[in-house]
Write a protein that holds these residues in place. Structure first.
Motif, PDB file in Angstrom:
ATOM      1  N   GLN B  17      93.730  64.784 -22.502  1.00 28.34           N
ATOM      2  CA  GLN B  17      93.586  64.651 -23.929  1.00 28.34           C
ATOM      3  C   GLN B  17      92.146  65.034 -24.226  1.00 28.34           C
ATOM      4  O   GLN B  17      91.263  64.760 -23.422  1.00 28.34           O
ATOM      5  CB  GLN B  17      93.800  63.196 -24.303  1.00 28.34           C
ATOM      6  N   ILE B  18      91.915  65.690 -25.335  1.00 25.50           N
ATOM      7  CA  ILE B  18      90.548  66.150 -25.586  1.00 25.50           C
ATOM      8  C   ILE B  18      89.995  65.477 -26.829  1.00 25.50           C
ATOM      9  O   ILE B  18      90.567  65.588 -27.920  1.00 25.50           O
ATOM     10  CB  ILE B  18      90.536  67.684 -25.715  1.00 25.50           C
ATOM     11  N   ASP B  19      88.889  64.791 -26.630  1.00 23.10           N
ATOM     12  CA  ASP B  19      88.336  63.968 -27.699  1.00 23.10           C
ATOM     13  C   ASP B  19      87.470  64.804 -28.650  1.00 23.10           C
ATOM     14  O   ASP B  19      86.251  64.788 -28.587  1.00 23.10           O
ATOM     15  CB  ASP B  19      87.522  62.825 -27.091  1.00 23.10           C
ATOM     16  N   LEU B  20      88.169  65.546 -29.513  1.00 23.35           N
ATOM     17  CA  LEU B  20      87.446  66.375 -30.468  1.00 23.35           C
ATOM     18  C   LEU B  20      86.709  65.518 -31.498  1.00 23.35           C
ATOM     19  O   LEU B  20      85.680  65.909 -32.031  1.00 23.35           O
ATOM     20  CB  LEU B  20      88.411  67.296 -31.216  1.00 23.35           C
ATOM     21  N   PHE B  21      87.289  64.348 -31.789  1.00 27.19           N
ATOM     22  CA  PHE B  21      86.769  63.553 -32.916  1.00 27.19           C
ATOM     23  C   PHE B  21      85.317  63.150 -32.715  1.00 27.19           C
ATOM     24  O   PHE B  21      84.528  63.177 -33.647  1.00 27.19           O
ATOM     25  CB  PHE B  21      87.621  62.284 -33.118  1.00 27.19           C
ATOM     26  N   SER B  22      84.963  62.793 -31.486  1.00 30.22           N
ATOM     27  CA  SER B  22      83.602  62.293 -31.276  1.00 30.22           C
ATOM     28  C   SER B  22      82.656  63.392 -30.799  1.00 30.22           C
ATOM     29  O   SER B  22      81.521  63.123 -30.454  1.00 30.22           O
ATOM     30  CB  SER B  22      83.627  61.138 -30.259  1.00 30.22           C
ATOM     31  N   ILE B  47      90.182  73.038 -36.181  1.00 33.55           N
ATOM     32  CA  ILE B  47      91.182  72.402 -35.318  1.00 33.55           C
ATOM     33  C   ILE B  47      90.999  70.876 -35.369  1.00 33.55           C
ATOM     34  O   ILE B  47      91.969  70.125 -35.464  1.00 33.55           O
ATOM     35  CB  ILE B  47      91.044  72.914 -33.869  1.00 33.55           C
ATOM     36  N   ARG B  48      89.735  70.483 -35.327  1.00 33.55           N
ATOM     37  CA  ARG B  48      89.477  69.036 -35.381  1.00 33.55           C
ATOM     38  C   ARG B  48      90.033  68.422 -36.671  1.00 33.55           C
ATOM     39  O   ARG B  48      90.714  67.406 -36.637  1.00 33.55           O
ATOM     40  CB  ARG B  48      87.973  68.765 -35.284  1.00 33.55           C
ATOM     41  N   GLU B  49      89.762  69.103 -37.772  1.00 37.93           N
ATOM     42  CA  GLU B  49      90.283  68.609 -39.057  1.00 37.93           C
ATOM     43  C   GLU B  49      91.795  68.434 -39.020  1.00 37.93           C
ATOM     44  O   GLU B  49      92.356  67.459 -39.479  1.00 37.93           O
ATOM     45  CB  GLU B  49      89.995  69.633 -40.161  1.00 37.93           C
ATOM     46  N   HIS B  50      92.461  69.448 -38.449  1.00 35.21           N
ATOM     47  CA  HIS B  50      93.917  69.418 -38.390  1.00 35.21           C
ATOM     48  C   HIS B  50      94.391  68.180 -37.626  1.00 35.21           C
ATOM     49  O   HIS B  50      95.285  67.462 -38.077  1.00 35.21           O
ATOM     50  CB  HIS B  50      94.439  70.690 -37.714  1.00 35.21           C
ATOM     51  N   PHE B  51      93.755  67.919 -36.482  1.00 34.12           N
ATOM     52  CA  PHE B  51      94.211  66.778 -35.690  1.00 34.12           C
ATOM     53  C   PHE B  51      93.773  65.450 -36.296  1.00 34.12           C
ATOM     54  O   PHE B  51      94.452  64.441 -36.135  1.00 34.12           O
ATOM     55  CB  PHE B  51      93.760  66.919 -34.226  1.00 34.12           C
ATOM     56  N   GLU B  52      92.650  65.468 -37.035  1.00 34.00           N
ATOM     57  CA  GLU B  52      92.270  64.244 -37.751  1.00 34.00           C
ATOM     58  C   GLU B  52      93.355  63.898 -38.761  1.00 34.00           C
ATOM     59  O   GLU B  52      93.744  62.745 -38.915  1.00 34.00           O
ATOM     60  CB  GLU B  52      90.911  64.427 -38.431  1.00 34.00           C
ATOM     61  N   GLY B  53      93.888  64.939 -39.420  1.00 35.51           N
ATOM     62  CA  GLY B  53      94.980  64.729 -40.363  1.00 35.51           C
ATOM     63  C   GLY B  53      96.209  64.150 -39.683  1.00 35.51           C
ATOM     64  O   GLY B  53      96.977  63.388 -40.258  1.00 35.51           O
ATOM     65  N   LYS B  54      96.413  64.543 -38.427  1.00 36.02           N
ATOM     66  CA  LYS B  54      97.574  64.055 -37.671  1.00 36.02           C
ATOM     67  C   LYS B  54      97.324  62.649 -37.123  1.00 36.02           C
ATOM     68  O   LYS B  54      98.255  61.989 -36.676  1.00 36.02           O
ATOM     69  CB  LYS B  54      97.839  64.975 -36.475  1.00 36.02           C
ATOM     70  N   GLY B  55      96.042  62.286 -37.058  1.00 37.70           N
ATOM     71  CA  GLY B  55      95.715  60.980 -36.524  1.00 37.70           C
ATOM     72  C   GLY B  55      95.838  60.870 -35.020  1.00 37.70           C
ATOM     73  O   GLY B  55      96.069  59.792 -34.483  1.00 37.70           O
ATOM     74  N   ARG B  56      95.748  62.008 -34.320  1.00 33.70           N
ATOM     75  CA  ARG B  56      95.769  61.938 -32.851  1.00 33.70           C
ATOM     76  C   ARG B  56      94.936  63.069 -32.276  1.00 33.70           C
ATOM     77  O   ARG B  56      94.603  64.034 -32.973  1.00 33.70           O
ATOM     78  CB  ARG B  56      97.199  62.031 -32.319  1.00 33.70           C
TER      79      ARG B  56
END
Lengths: 277, 776
Positions: B17-22, B47-56
């Protein structure tokens, strides 16, 4: 036998790649060719695809790079045929049915031992080889051949003796060789027995070396038949000379829609079958 | 992997899993680099924004997949804006499909498919495998439209063959090695797979030392009713992966192709070059076509750049669907591949078929006859998402709209790229040009290509009516275009020719590109074919450099305007950027493959002189614009003047020429290109083994002799007609009788002055031996 009833087995495996134009050549003459995968003859296909070699009147092994020619040209295809169909193939030739091998098909016939076929139907091991061209590379060029056959070979029946024809060559392994200590003897035997069918010449019919002979074949031999005259193998491609418009010179000579030099090979075989059965 | 952002997921195989958020900006950039996906910081943030929207958080498989889909190679992010403006809008009713290949109407029942693309980076690193797999890929592009491939076309660009080893930087391979490897790769793959290589070209220039260009084109023929789109037929279809097994070869091929070559490309990127297997491809073609003929295939697509990761999303989405794929069903070359590797591997000889569930077993039966692996790997679903399952674990779930919505850029572009400050300088005029013409004929860019052509089987399939080498036995010369007869019971022919002119494009990309369109059209017309469609491969440097992109834009404009004026659609094409190495950027190299239609192949003509005593005419006007000509390059001439193409005159000239060819009035015809009239005439003489005598004072009085000899002005041909035949050109077309066919020497006069006199035997010797001498 009626022309449309003549069934011709155009045999292929992976890497065979001249089957369509070879099929077309027979089809244009009104016979009934069929492209058949070897597995259909050896029982390794689904039921509705299964075929029996002896139901055909002629066997055609087209050009290409069967199985990549990775071991030795034609060796793998030949081994697969022989391991499963040796007896049927022997009967097929014995009963006089024509077998034609062009380019890779010639290599396969030599590897199976059907050619040269001097006083035997099929030798247990190959008695000749089609080795790498002297140029050490694949050569695609128009080649001129003289019809050397005096009548033994059924495939040249319609071709006047000593006529010069153009069939293109395209191969990397077309140098016909026999065991070196017997080579001279075998070649003169083939000549004496009328088993040499074509020799390479220049465009006006003189025997000639490279590039007219693209491979360095012994005594300039391009094609041979067996003792019976019903198995022919040749390196150049008559199916690529079926119409004049496939000749490299047609824009100089005219008559593009007439039959080309290659036609006679296919028509001779069909007429032979028509008469024989 | 040293990245602290990667967290291994608890599964019986390797997945992260890749921790883009931090992640900080720096970390995002280095992550992109370490994963080898070559995405920019902005793209990573999106890409980060997209996954932030997904919450994962994304998995490595997902991130890798986006890296493929958003690469320059796959989504044309820098070029799309210009292609849309100038090229993709050219349309007419003969355009039937635009997919992996373009499809054009051939006759009432048949269509032909065409495409050309680059395989530059792989070939620069591993010439034999790179070129071979280039052929493999382009064949699949044509095949997946439902077409039988019938011809290959290979334009190639290398550094000078005789360059000294010490002048080649570290990490770069010698042009002779590259040339010989590329030709061998094309030969061994093309010949084995049984598709004739009928046309091509080889160009040499210092600009290609660091980065050779290997473009591969393919044309196929299909029954219109059997054409396929590259899309699934709807939900609940079975996805069958056919052909080769999947391995670690060809991982990151597209991202490798979307960055410049470096000194280390050889060691770092060899794994990005795929391994070709023509003996898997050959039966694959048969099996695919047989299943298609039997009506068992809804849609299919080739696995090329990006492998499964691109094909599954694209084939599903274009059918308005999504898909679920069992990654562990994919047949592998070796065990132990991580899911992301399976997903992005570009292993060769693979295609994806979408078939109705009921037909799946029939398809498998056909493939089993041909011993070609075929495996049900998934199925299509209504929802537009792709889900991947590996060993029972869901490793990937992505919205297709997002995955395939690669960025589109309008990067800065400097279109003031014509160097107008070049001061014109002509070479010194000479009394005689014997030495210059003979040297030109034996120069590497003009000499005979027989060494290459004879290694390619150009006759397999038995339909090559006009061959790449033409003329008397033993005296062949170059033809302008090859003609195939693709349909058994029709006399119609398909003519093919490929053209490029990097020298003129480098000086004036707009005019230079128009020259290319002009050349490809006049080549087709030379044999009697009416130009019908084009496909292009645009090879340029780094598009992030405004001057490179400016060149690109002007080249695209030139091609587009010319094609639109001539009503020639470009239903497919390819852009190859980042053709740069430590030695610099390649010459801007647009390559255009043209297809033409011949109504009756029996009317075709060739370039070799036919009859002593017949008349030789020049069609067209000679301009004093010498920029980019072989003559100027060889003799240090300088000019910024690239000739202008008058598109109206081009149309009229083509019609005039073809009308006369169809009336059997023309005995031979050759277009005038590299090396001008001098070279064109000598080539015609070699092919017919006949001499000729021409007088340059018959046309364009006032031009220098060398300009008349060597100008490469467009829209010109030399034609041979029966002595005394009258040709009646329309008003816009200049036609001049300049001489006649002679016995055994070529003589060129300018009025009273003789400029050149040599025997045909000498000319032939100089022209035809060069490549054999260098290459052996």
């Amino acid at each position: 036998m009626k022309r449309e009833e003549i069934r011709i087995c155009v045999l292929r495996i992976e890497g065979t790649n001249c089957e369509q134009e070879t099929f077309d050549s027979f089809n244009r003459l009104g016979a009934s060719p069929e492209i058949v995968h070897l597995k259909q003859l050896t029982g390794k296909s689904s039921e509705n695809r299964k075929r029996d070699l002896l139901d055909y009147q002629m066997l055609m092994i087209p050009g290409g790079f069967s199985s990549g020619d990775y071991v030795r040209a034609g060796a793998i295809f030949a081994a697969r045929i022989k391991s499963a169909l040796e007896d049927q193939l022997r009967s097929f030739v014995e009963r006089g049915s024509p077998v034609l091998g062009i380019c890779n098909g010639f290599q396969v016939l030599v590897e199976t031992g059907l050619l040269p076929g001097i006083d035997e139907i099929m030798s247990p091991v190959p008695r000749a080889v089609l080795g790498t061209n002297d140029s050490n590379r694949f050569e695609c060029r128009p080649t001129y051949l003289v019809n050397e056959n005096e009548g033994r070979c059924l495939f040249t029946a319609l071709l006047p003796k000593k006529k010069v024809v153009m069939f293109p060559s395209a191969h990397a392994e077309g140098k016909l060789m026999f065991p070196s200590d017997e080579e001279e003897k075998i070649v003169s035997l083939l000549d004496d027995e009328d088993m040499v069918v074509f020799r390479y010449t220049d465009s006006i019919g003189n025997y000639a070396d490279y590039p007219w002979c693209p491979n360095g074949s012994v005594d300039g031999i391009a094609g041979i038949c067996n003792s019976i005259g019903n198995v022919l193998g040749l390196m150049p491609h008559p199916e690529r000379a079926f119409f004049n418009f496939l000749s490299p010179e047609w824009t100089r000579r005219g008559g593009p829609n007439e039959f080309g030099d290659g036609w006679a090979i296919f028509e001779s075989a069909i007429q032979y079958i028509e008469k024989k059965w | 992997m040293s990245q602290p952002l990667l967290k291994r997921i608890d599964a019986p195989f390797e997945i992260f899993q890749i921790d883009l958020f931090s992640a900080t900006d720096d970390q995002l950039e280095s992550l992109s680099h370490e994963l080898g996906i070559a995405l920019s910081l902005d793209e990573m943030k999106r890409i980060r924004e997209h996954f932030e929207g997904k919450g994962r958080l994304p998995t490595d498989v997902e991130l890798q997949s986006i890296g493929q889909a958003w690469s320059e190679h796959c989504c044309y992010k820098s070029s799309k804006v210009f292609l849309k403006e100038f090229i993709t809008g050219i349309d007419n009713r003969d355009v039937l499909l635009r997919g992996d290949a373009g499809v054009m109407r051939f006759d009432d029942k048949h269509a032909y498919a065409l495409r050309i693309e680059s395989h530059n980076h792989p070939s620069a690193v591993e010439p034999y495998g790179g070129a071979a797999t280039g052929i493999g890929g382009i064949i699949r592009d044509v095949l997946c439209m439902g077409a039988q491939p019938i011809a290959l076309i290979d334009p190639l660009f290398f550094g000078p063959l005789e360059i000294k080893h010490e002048n080649i930087p570290v990490g770069i391979k010698h042009p002779k090695y590259l040339f010989s490897g590329v030709v061998a790769g094309i030969r061994d793959y093309g010949n084995r797979v049984g598709i004739p290589t009928v046309s091509g070209g080889v160009w040499f220039d210092d600009g290609y030392v660091g980065n050779c260009l290997v473009n591969v084109g393919c044309v196929g023929i299909a029954k219109i009713e059997e054409l396929k789109k590259n899309s699934v037929g709807g939900a609940d279809e079975t996805l069958i992966l056919v052909g080769g097994r999947t391995g670690r070869d060809g991982i990151h091929g597209v991202t490798f192709a979307s960055a410049v070559l470096t000194e280390k490309s050889d060691e770092e990127s060899r794994g990005a070059v795929q391994l070709g297997d023509p003996i898997m491809k050959e039966p694959l073609i048969h099996a695919v076509l047989e299943a298609n003929r039997d009506g068992l295939i809804s849609g299919m697509k080739d696995l090329g750049g990006g492998g499964l990761s691109c094909v599954v999303g694209e084939i599903a989405l274009s059918g308005g669907c999504g898909a679920i794929v069992d990654l562990d069903k994919v047949p592998l070359k070796e065990s132990g591949l991580a899911p992301w590797e399976i997903w992005v591997s570009e292993s060769q000889e693979r295609m994806m078929l979408s078939v109705k569930e009921d037909d799946a077993d029939k398809v498998l039966e056909i493939f089993s006859l041909y011993d070609v692996p075929a495996t049900k790997v998934g199925h299509t679903i209504q929802e537009r998402t792709v889900t991947l399952i590996f060993n029972g674990v869901k490793v990937f779930e992505m919205d297709l709209e997002f995955l395939t919505s690669g960025p589109e850029y309008c990067r800065p572009c400097n279109i003031d790229s014509v160097s107008s400050d070049i001061e014109e300088a002509y070479p010194e005029e000479l009394e005689r040009y014997d030495v210059e013409i003979l040297d030109m004929l034996s120069s590497i860019n003009v000499c005979s290509r027989e060494w290459v052509i004879r290694q390619y089987d150009h006759e397999v399939r038995g339909g090559t009516v006009i061959k790449p080498l033409q003329g008397l036995p033993g005296h062949s010369t170059h033809g302008d275009a090859a003609v195939l007869k693709p349909v058994e019971d029709s006399a119609k022919g398909l003519a093919l020719s490929v053209s490029s002119n990097p020298y003129a494009v480098a000086i004036d990309p707009y005019r230079g590109s128009m020259m290319i369109i002009d050349e490809v059209c006049r080549n087709l017309a030379s044999v009697g074919a009416r130009p019908h469609s084009l496909t292009d491969c645009l090879n340029f440097g780094n598009p992030e450099k405004p001057e490179v992109l400016g060149m690109f834009r002007e080249a695209v404009r030139g091609i587009g305007e010319a094609a639109a004026h001539l009503d020639l659609p470009i239903p497919s094409g390819n852009v190859s950027f980042y053709n740069e190495a430590p030695t610099g950027t390649v010459l801007p190299t647009p390559v255009v493959l043209g297809c033409g239609i011949v109504e009756d192949i029996c009317r075709c003509i060739t370039s070799d002189l036919k009859r002593e005593g017949s008349d030789i005419y020049l069609i067209g006007r000679t301009q004093d614009a010498m920029a980019g000509t072989q003559y100027f390059m060889r003799n240090n001439g300088r000019s910024a003047k690239v000739p202008e193409v008058d598109l109206e005159v081009l149309s009229q000239s083509i019609n005039f020429l073809i009308d006369n060819i169809e009336k059997d009035k023309i005995l031979s015809c050759h277009d005038i290109s590299e090396g001008g009239i001098a070279t064109a005439l000598c080539e015609m003489a070699v092919g017919g083994s006949m001499g000729a005598e021409i007088d340059l004072s018959t046309f364009d009085i006032g031009l220098r002799s060398d300009v008349k000899l060597f100008s490469e002005s467009p829209t010109r041909w030399l034609v041979e007609v029966e002595h005394g035949t009258k040709l009646e050109p329309p008003a816009g077309v200049e036609l001049t009788k300049i001489g006649s066919v002679g016995e055994s020497s070529v003589m060129i006069y300018d009025g009273e002055e003789i400029l050149f006199e040599q025997t045909v035997a000498e000319i032939e010797c100089r022209w035809s031996m060069k490549l054999w001498e260098i290459m052996g």
